[in-house]
Design an enzyme around this catalytic site. Sequence first.
Site, short mmCIF file in Angstrom:
data_model
loop_
_atom_site.label_atom_id
_atom_site.label_comp_id
_atom_site.label_asym_id
_atom_site.label_seq_id
_atom_site.Cartn_x
_atom_site.Cartn_y
_atom_site.Cartn_z
N HIS A 185 -37.14 5.76 10.09
CA HIS A 185 -37.06 6.74 9.01
C HIS A 185 -37.99 6.30 7.90
O HIS A 185 -38.22 5.10 7.72
CB HIS A 185 -35.62 6.86 8.48
CG HIS A 185 -34.98 5.56 8.17
ND1 HIS A 185 -34.44 4.72 9.13
CD2 HIS A 185 -34.83 4.89 6.99
CE1 HIS A 185 -33.97 3.63 8.56
NE2 HIS A 185 -34.22 3.71 7.26
N MET A 186 -38.49 7.26 7.19
CA MET A 186 -39.35 7.00 6.05
C MET A 186 -38.58 7.39 4.79
O MET A 186 -38.00 8.48 4.74
CB MET A 186 -40.63 7.82 6.18
CG MET A 186 -41.67 7.50 5.15
SD MET A 186 -43.27 8.19 5.63
CE MET A 186 -42.86 9.91 5.71
N HIS A 187 -38.54 6.50 3.82
CA HIS A 187 -37.92 6.80 2.54
C HIS A 187 -38.95 7.50 1.65
O HIS A 187 -40.07 7.02 1.50
CB HIS A 187 -37.49 5.50 1.82
CG HIS A 187 -36.45 4.72 2.52
ND1 HIS A 187 -35.13 4.69 2.10
CD2 HIS A 187 -36.49 3.90 3.61
CE1 HIS A 187 -34.43 3.89 2.89
NE2 HIS A 187 -35.24 3.39 3.82
N VAL A 201 -30.55 0.89 9.43
CA VAL A 201 -30.30 1.90 10.46
C VAL A 201 -31.46 1.85 11.44
O VAL A 201 -32.62 2.05 11.06
CB VAL A 201 -30.16 3.30 9.85
CG1 VAL A 201 -29.94 4.34 10.94
CG2 VAL A 201 -29.01 3.33 8.84
N ASN A 238 -38.91 0.62 6.31
CA ASN A 238 -38.39 -0.74 6.41
C ASN A 238 -38.32 -1.13 7.88
O ASN A 238 -37.94 -0.30 8.72
CB ASN A 238 -36.99 -0.83 5.79
CG ASN A 238 -37.01 -0.58 4.29
OD1 ASN A 238 -37.97 -0.94 3.62
ND2 ASN A 238 -35.98 0.05 3.77
N ARG A 244 -30.96 13.89 2.08
CA ARG A 244 -30.84 12.98 0.94
C ARG A 244 -30.10 11.70 1.33
O ARG A 244 -29.11 11.76 2.07
CB ARG A 244 -30.11 13.67 -0.22
CG ARG A 244 -30.88 14.82 -0.79
CD ARG A 244 -30.25 15.40 -2.05
NE ARG A 244 -30.77 16.75 -2.26
CZ ARG A 244 -31.97 17.03 -2.76
NH1 ARG A 244 -32.77 16.04 -3.12
NH2 ARG A 244 -32.37 18.27 -2.89
N ASP A 245 -30.61 10.58 0.81
CA ASP A 245 -29.95 9.30 1.05
C ASP A 245 -28.58 9.29 0.37
O ASP A 245 -28.42 9.76 -0.76
CB ASP A 245 -30.83 8.16 0.50
CG ASP A 245 -30.43 6.81 1.06
OD1 ASP A 245 -31.21 6.23 1.82
OD2 ASP A 245 -29.32 6.33 0.72
N ILE A 246 -27.59 8.74 1.07
CA ILE A 246 -26.22 8.72 0.55
C ILE A 246 -26.09 7.77 -0.64
O ILE A 246 -25.16 7.91 -1.45
CB ILE A 246 -25.25 8.34 1.70
CG1 ILE A 246 -23.85 8.88 1.42
CG2 ILE A 246 -25.23 6.85 1.96
CD1 ILE A 246 -22.93 8.83 2.64
P1 5GP Z 1 -32.93 1.25 5.78
O1 5GP Z 1 -32.45 0.09 4.96
O2 5GP Z 1 -32.47 1.18 7.22
O3 5GP Z 1 -34.41 1.47 5.65
O4 5GP Z 1 -32.30 2.53 5.11
C1 5GP Z 1 -31.15 3.17 5.57
C2 5GP Z 1 -30.76 4.15 4.50
O5 5GP Z 1 -29.77 5.01 5.04
C3 5GP Z 1 -30.13 3.49 3.27
O6 5GP Z 1 -30.92 3.81 2.12
C4 5GP Z 1 -28.73 4.08 3.20
O7 5GP Z 1 -28.30 4.34 1.88
C5 5GP Z 1 -28.87 5.34 4.02
N1 5GP Z 1 -27.63 5.75 4.67
C6 5GP Z 1 -26.75 4.96 5.32
N2 5GP Z 1 -25.74 5.68 5.83
C7 5GP Z 1 -25.99 6.97 5.49
C8 5GP Z 1 -25.30 8.20 5.73
O8 5GP Z 1 -24.25 8.26 6.37
N3 5GP Z 1 -25.86 9.33 5.22
C9 5GP Z 1 -27.03 9.31 4.51
N4 5GP Z 1 -27.49 10.48 4.07
N5 5GP Z 1 -27.71 8.17 4.27
C10 5GP Z 1 -27.21 7.02 4.75
#
Ligand code: 5GP
Length: 114
Positions: A100-102, A96, A87, A29-31
């Site tokens: 990764h896929m949301h 990050v 993204n 799960r996303d934080i």
């Molecule tokens: P991006 O913007 O790179 O596509 O998405 C990165 C996602 O990672 C964001 O939605 C953010 O909330 C999530 N995220 C960042 N740090 C952590 C973490 O430590 N744990 C979890 N579970 N999600 C994280």
Amino acid sequence: MSETLFSRIINRELPADIVYEDDEILAFRDINPQAPVHVLIVPKIEIATVNDLESEHAELIGKMVLAAKQVAIQEGIAQDGYRLVFNCNKHGCQLVFHIHMHLLGGKQLRGSAA
Ligand code: 5GP
């Protein structure tokens, strides 16, 4: 390549709410969830961005989509529907650099893109 946050989650050096795992993929799960269901589907191998994908990764990307489908069923959102998003880099708001896929769902989402 420097170790990313997601590698540390995969290696169990950081905690996460894991909802799916197999040999190649971890989903947690996303934080900072943007929807009632917001899960990140992450390959265990480090690939920084979609731009770094090669044809050898095609099967892995397919498996990520199938893992997302499995999680959507588990979460009870498959029938109503959901969104899968990658993204990439600055304009895509990638934070990050481990692909990764949301998986987003659990409510009526707005729009189809930015
Ligand atoms: P991006 O913007 O790179 O596509 O998405 C990165 C996602 O990672 C964001 O939605 C953010 O909330 C999530 N995220 C960042 N740090 C952590 C973490 O430590 N744990 C979890 N579970 N999600 C994280």
